[in-house]
Design a protein around this motif. Structure first.
Motif, PDB file in Angstrom:
ATOM      1  N   ARG A   1       2.679  13.006   8.842  1.00 34.04           N
ATOM      2  CA  ARG A   1       3.326  12.745   9.952  1.00 34.04           C
ATOM      3  C   ARG A   1       4.841  13.229  10.088  1.00 34.04           C
ATOM      4  O   ARG A   1       6.009  12.865  11.338  1.00 34.04           O
ATOM      5  CB  ARG A   1       3.686  11.105   9.741  1.00 34.04           C
ATOM      6  CG  ARG A   1       4.933  10.147   8.641  1.00 34.04           C
ATOM      7  CD  ARG A   1       4.074   9.500   8.377  1.00 34.04           C
ATOM      8  NE  ARG A   1       5.503   9.398   7.188  1.00 34.04           N
ATOM      9  CZ  ARG A   1       5.195   8.234   6.570  1.00 34.04           C
ATOM     10  NH1 ARG A   1       4.480   6.979   6.456  1.00 34.04           N
ATOM     11  NH2 ARG A   1       6.683   7.416   5.567  1.00 34.04           N
TER      12      ARG A   1
ATOM     13  N   GLY B   1       0.630  -1.019   0.009  1.00 36.37           N
ATOM     14  CA  GLY B   1      -0.400  -0.133   0.203  1.00 36.37           C
ATOM     15  C   GLY B   1       0.619   1.311   0.618  1.00 36.37           C
ATOM     16  O   GLY B   1       2.113   1.278   0.638  1.00 36.37           O
TER      17      GLY B   1
ATOM     18  N   THR C   1      13.870  -8.285   1.690  1.00 41.60           N
ATOM     19  CA  THR C   1      13.533  -8.752   2.685  1.00 41.60           C
ATOM     20  C   THR C   1      14.977 -10.162   3.308  1.00 41.60           C
ATOM     21  O   THR C   1      14.615 -11.024   2.609  1.00 41.60           O
ATOM     22  CB  THR C   1      12.357  -9.903   2.545  1.00 41.60           C
ATOM     23  OG1 THR C   1      10.974  -8.510   2.084  1.00 41.60           O
ATOM     24  CG2 THR C   1      11.596 -10.561   3.515  1.00 41.60           C
TER      25      THR C   1
ATOM     26  N   SER D   1      12.604  -6.056   7.448  1.00 42.89           N
ATOM     27  CA  SER D   1      13.415  -5.419   6.677  1.00 42.89           C
ATOM     28  C   SER D   1      15.048  -5.180   6.489  1.00 42.89           C
ATOM     29  O   SER D   1      15.264  -4.194   7.712  1.00 42.89           O
ATOM     30  CB  SER D   1      12.421  -4.585   5.212  1.00 42.89           C
ATOM     31  OG  SER D   1      12.075  -5.359   5.368  1.00 42.89           O
TER      32      SER D   1
ATOM     33  N   ARG E   1       6.813   9.994  -2.815  1.00 44.13           N
ATOM     34  CA  ARG E   1       5.679   8.952  -2.392  1.00 44.13           C
ATOM     35  C   ARG E   1       4.136   9.393  -3.375  1.00 44.13           C
ATOM     36  O   ARG E   1       3.688   8.160  -3.653  1.00 44.13           O
ATOM     37  CB  ARG E   1       5.745   9.050  -1.035  1.00 44.13           C
ATOM     38  CG  ARG E   1       7.548   8.230  -0.740  1.00 44.13           C
ATOM     39  CD  ARG E   1       7.672   8.435   0.844  1.00 44.13           C
ATOM     40  NE  ARG E   1       8.411   7.418   1.683  1.00 44.13           N
ATOM     41  CZ  ARG E   1       9.833   8.188   1.342  1.00 44.13           C
ATOM     42  NH1 ARG E   1      10.394   8.033   0.563  1.00 44.13           N
ATOM     43  NH2 ARG E   1       9.647   6.355   2.160  1.00 44.13           N
TER      44      ARG E   1
HETATM   45  P1  5GP Z   1       9.995   3.983   3.952  1.00 48.00           P
HETATM   46  O1  5GP Z   1      11.015   4.685   3.384  1.00 48.00           O
HETATM   47  O2  5GP Z   1       8.593   4.694   3.900  1.00 48.00           O
HETATM   48  O3  5GP Z   1       9.635   2.657   5.130  1.00 48.00           O
HETATM   49  O4  5GP Z   1       9.112   2.834   3.342  1.00 48.00           O
HETATM   50  C1  5GP Z   1       9.299   2.819   1.605  1.00 48.00           C
HETATM   51  C2  5GP Z   1       8.209   1.775   0.556  1.00 48.00           C
HETATM   52  O5  5GP Z   1       9.230   0.136   1.261  1.00 48.00           O
HETATM   53  C3  5GP Z   1       7.040   1.082   2.383  1.00 48.00           C
HETATM   54  O6  5GP Z   1       6.294   0.901   0.697  1.00 48.00           O
HETATM   55  C4  5GP Z   1       7.508  -0.486   1.944  1.00 48.00           C
HETATM   56  O7  5GP Z   1       6.709  -0.360   2.436  1.00 48.00           O
HETATM   57  C5  5GP Z   1       8.533  -0.449   1.590  1.00 48.00           C
HETATM   58  N1  5GP Z   1       9.571  -1.358   1.500  1.00 48.00           N
HETATM   59  C6  5GP Z   1      10.034  -2.321   3.277  1.00 48.00           C
HETATM   60  N2  5GP Z   1      10.424  -2.896   3.343  1.00 48.00           N
HETATM   61  C7  5GP Z   1      10.349  -3.422   1.926  1.00 48.00           C
HETATM   62  C8  5GP Z   1      11.460  -4.547   1.994  1.00 48.00           C
HETATM   63  O8  5GP Z   1      12.207  -5.323   2.084  1.00 48.00           O
HETATM   64  N3  5GP Z   1      11.627  -4.595   0.567  1.00 48.00           N
HETATM   65  C9  5GP Z   1      10.131  -4.803  -0.578  1.00 48.00           C
HETATM   66  N4  5GP Z   1      10.562  -4.474  -1.982  1.00 48.00           N
HETATM   67  N5  5GP Z   1       9.578  -3.158  -0.197  1.00 48.00           N
HETATM   68  C10 5GP Z   1       9.735  -3.044   1.045  1.00 48.00           C
END
Ligand code: 5GP
Length: 205
Positions: free
Chosen positions: A136, A11, A82, A36, A147
């Motif tokens: 936020r 999402g 991941t 992650s 984004r």
């Molecule tokens: P943020 O920088 O806002 O924490 O994350 C940015 C995007 O990266 C979000 O959509 C989040 O769900 C995605 N994201 C976080 N960890 C992983 C990952 O391990 N693999 C992938 N493919 N996307 C990730």
């Protein structure tokens, strides 16, 4: 033993995936969240090993080379991936493992694990998403714009997902998400061992 389950939740950034997952994890201790690795710098509110494992680009590239990641992507200029070993071990233990990842990662996970469940969280409307992202207070104006642009691209892939979760309130969304998990765990195709036991019951025993 109840079989493990791999659940992907995607999402757009700011839609509230993290809050929904955290709330839902209170319902059942068998639900665990994968942490992650990322090359993005930590936000003020984030902690190492809780929100992410924070890496330099070089460290992340070494993880790719050493085959330590199930999937990885470059998103808005940073790496995200991941961790393979932890996720596979928890699924084998019978846990429901939630991966909070973006759309390209989700389709890679589906290719690797065809019986995973893909859920997509949507906001009540697009304006609300922008308000949440700005509200936020952790993103620069450029980061918010990147984004939101990315969100429009992600919406185009929604029909590759199995379920939609509307985040009108965290409570409603967490309830919807938990219902999906409960139903998926009861699928006959995931419970073949138990079914075989029932089939082999001998009435005279
Ligand atoms: P943020 O920088 O806002 O924490 O994350 C940015 C995007 O990266 C979000 O959509 C989040 O769900 C995605 N994201 C976080 N960890 C992983 C990952 O391990 N693999 C992938 N493919 N996307 C990730």
């Amino acid at each position: 033993m109840t079989p493990g389950l791999l659940i992907v939740v995607s999402g757009p950034a700011g839609v509230g995936k993290g809050s929904i997952v955290r709330k839902m994890m209170d319902y059942d201790e068998n639900i665990v969240l994968s942490v992650s690795a990322t090359s993005r710098p930590p936000r003020a509110t984030e902690a190492e090993g809780v929100n992410y494992f924070f890496k330099t680009r070089e460290q992340f590239e070494a993880m790719i080379k050493n085959d330590e990641l199930l999937e990885w992507v470059e998103y808005c200029g940073n790496y995200y991936g991941t961790p393979k070993e932890w996720v596979c071990r928890e699924v084998e233990k019978g846990k429901v493992v939630v991966l909070e990842i973006e759309v390209d990662g989700a389709s890679n996970i589906r290719r690797l694990f065809p019986d995973c469940v893909l859920c997509f969280v949507i906001p009540p409307d697009f304006k609300e998403l922008e308000n949440r992202l700005r509200g936020r207070g952790t993103e620069t104006d450029d980061s918010v714009k990147a984004r939101l642009t990315r969100a429009i691209e992600e919406f185009k892939l929604i029909d590759k997902y199995d379920y939609l979760i509307m985040n009108d309130t965290i409570e409603n969304a967490a309830d919807s998400f938990f219902s999906i998990i409960r139903s998926e765990r009861m699928r006959t195709s995931r419970n073949q061992l138990m079914i075989d036991n029932f089939k082999n019951l001998n009435r005279s025993e």
